[in-house]
Design a protein around this motif. Sequence first.
Motif, PDB file in Angstrom:
ATOM      1  N   UNK A 444       0.807  -1.219   0.000  1.00 37.54           N
ATOM      2  CA  UNK A 444       0.000   0.000   0.000  1.00 37.54           C
ATOM      3  C   UNK A 444       0.842   1.271   0.000  1.00 37.54           C
ATOM      4  N   UNK A 445       2.124   1.127  -0.281  1.00 37.65           N
ATOM      5  CA  UNK A 445       3.010   2.299  -0.249  1.00 37.65           C
ATOM      6  C   UNK A 445       2.808   3.135  -1.515  1.00 37.65           C
ATOM      7  N   UNK A 446       2.653   4.426  -1.349  1.00 41.14           N
ATOM      8  CA  UNK A 446       2.514   5.316  -2.503  1.00 41.14           C
ATOM      9  C   UNK A 446       3.689   6.291  -2.524  1.00 41.14           C
ATOM     10  N   UNK A 447       3.785   7.015  -3.633  1.00 44.72           N
ATOM     11  CA  UNK A 447       4.857   7.997  -3.754  1.00 44.72           C
ATOM     12  C   UNK A 447       4.736   9.040  -2.633  1.00 44.72           C
ATOM     13  N   UNK A 448       3.500   9.436  -2.355  1.00 44.01           N
ATOM     14  CA  UNK A 448       3.291  10.435  -1.297  1.00 44.01           C
ATOM     15  C   UNK A 448       3.806   9.927   0.058  1.00 44.01           C
ATOM     16  N   UNK A 449       3.584   8.626   0.321  1.00 44.28           N
ATOM     17  CA  UNK A 449       4.044   8.073   1.602  1.00 44.28           C
ATOM     18  C   UNK A 449       5.557   8.190   1.719  1.00 44.28           C
ATOM     19  N   UNK A 450       6.247   7.812   0.625  1.00 44.70           N
ATOM     20  CA  UNK A 450       7.709   7.854   0.690  1.00 44.70           C
ATOM     21  C   UNK A 450       8.207   9.289   0.758  1.00 44.70           C
ATOM     22  N   UNK A 451       7.553  10.159   0.021  1.00 39.88           N
ATOM     23  CA  UNK A 451       7.950  11.565   0.060  1.00 39.88           C
ATOM     24  C   UNK A 451       7.786  12.088   1.496  1.00 39.88           C
ATOM     25  N   UNK A 453       7.844  10.282   4.245  1.00 34.77           N
ATOM     26  CA  UNK A 453       8.863   9.678   5.107  1.00 34.77           C
ATOM     27  C   UNK A 453      10.208  10.380   4.927  1.00 34.77           C
ATOM     28  N   UNK A 454      10.542  10.704   3.698  1.00 31.14           N
ATOM     29  CA  UNK A 454      11.844  11.321   3.429  1.00 31.14           C
ATOM     30  C   UNK A 454      11.883  12.774   3.911  1.00 31.14           C
ATOM     31  N   UNK A 455      10.810  13.473   3.648  1.00 26.06           N
ATOM     32  CA  UNK A 455      10.835  14.905   3.952  1.00 26.06           C
ATOM     33  C   UNK A 455      10.463  15.201   5.406  1.00 26.06           C
ATOM     34  N   UNK A 456       9.423  14.543   5.877  1.00 26.49           N
ATOM     35  CA  UNK A 456       8.985  14.821   7.245  1.00 26.49           C
ATOM     36  C   UNK A 456       9.772  13.974   8.238  1.00 26.49           C
TER      37      UNK A 456
END
Length: 508
Positions: A444-451, A453-456
């Motif tokens: 269920x991982x999306x690009x928004x999730x990774x973004x 995780x990386x940014x926040x």
Amino acid sequence: MTTFKELGLSPDIQKAIDELGFTEPSPIQEEGIPPLLAGHDVIGRAQTGTGKTAAFGIPMLQYLDPDNDEVQAVVLTPTRELCIQVTQALRTYAEHLDIEIVAVFGGAPIRSQQSQLRSGAHVVVATVGRMKDLISRRSLVLTAARFVVLDEADEMLDLGFLEDVEKILRMCPSGRQTALFSATMPPPIQRLAEGYMYDPIMVSITPETLTVDAIEQAYVEVSGRDKTDKLVEVLEAEDPEQAIMFCRTKLGCARLERDLRNRGLGVKALHGDLSQGSRDGVMISFKGRRTKLLVATDIAARGLDIEHVTHIINYDLPNTSETYVHRIGRTGRAGRTGRAITFVTPAQRKDLEQIKSDMKISIMAWETPEERLEHAPRLRGRQGGGAPLDEQPATSNGDPRSGPAEDRDSSRDSDRPEKTDRPEPPEVPEGRTKLFINRGKRSGITEDDLRWALQEGAVLPEEAVSEIRILDRFSFVEIDSDRAEKTVEFLDGSKLKGSEIRVEVARS
Ligand code: AMP
């Protein structure tokens, strides 16, 4: 990369494409649509799953005149299943057009098909036998059919329909436009093309692209006697969303269904001994995802496009390399990754080697998902984490951008780190580092999730993240190299969408 907009589609077709969520043309569409729109004959070497239906369907629909009630286009298919599938797909592309598309196929009452034809059809999608029948009953006239598609021509050849196909082609106007799609081009198909097509343009999506791109392939060596037990073990370990298991014969297919059923597994079979009604029932149930496991013969499963098939199991080794590609092409659709697991008896090892060398593919010894994860390369310099990444050979079985890799026989040494299903990441630009994350779409991982995780989470500024790519089971992100170590430290072992993630520097 061309966009659909650049292909110059009519607004009504473009609207349907937008509504279907197709953002960009697939390779066969990118190469095939322009010459077909320009009126050329086209030979497309592509199979189901590549988007070939839209590749011929869009130019065909664009060519049609809704005010002319004659049959202006025909699509010939080898099987009833493909006929229905193509019809459904064409209807979605024609959603906003005033175009009637009628399917005619054997095993269903001819009367109702005759009455549909009488009510008007701009396009007829047909199986060969039924079309011949309708022509001989004068229910179908092809004198205005100026757009003709032969879909899966090699399958029509295999089923013995080629002569009838030629007869049908002779009934169509000589100034017609003809498109021929075929996964392979055996000599009789080449002759057909030479005899019935005018200066065709070749468009080829090679099987290698299809197999290497998105399908992780493995083999299981097992004696004939232990096959069913091993299959149950593989199914338990893999836990597929949906799987098709291929058998060579109808009898073998029925037997395997019974054996699996006896072991308490919910399974259905699809083979030629079933009535058309039962076959349809099985298909509907499988397509509707009410059935998870399907046992099928090659003929019965021809050309099926089933979205959620995560696993193909070659319970019986296919006879030819072409059949291997046909079978496994039913998983790994449209950006997803799939797994293909092939059972071989010790005596069949040489046949598997032949498939590997014909198709220039790598097929690893099967491991359970846990073993695969364990054998995935660990981060460079990590304690107890296996060999350093720069000592590890690359694999090619999962990354849509990696090319065919040199074959390796991982059965030689079970401890070697090469036995990983982790895809090889593509080249990384200077100053960037690619990170591998062991979760993808399936978690269920999306690009928004990774973004996020990386940014926040890892507090990277937006510009430090240059690329995020989510595959089915893995993801890759590309970030500034000087932030890589800290990011890994921070994110590795953290939780994302409820599951723990492993983050490592990917081998470049
Ligand atoms: P086909 O090879 O025509 O059977 O298509 C295989 C699957 O890909 C079907 O489910 C189509 O709806 C889907 N498809 C076709 N073209 C595209 C596209 N350009 N983008 C995304 N999906 C597509």
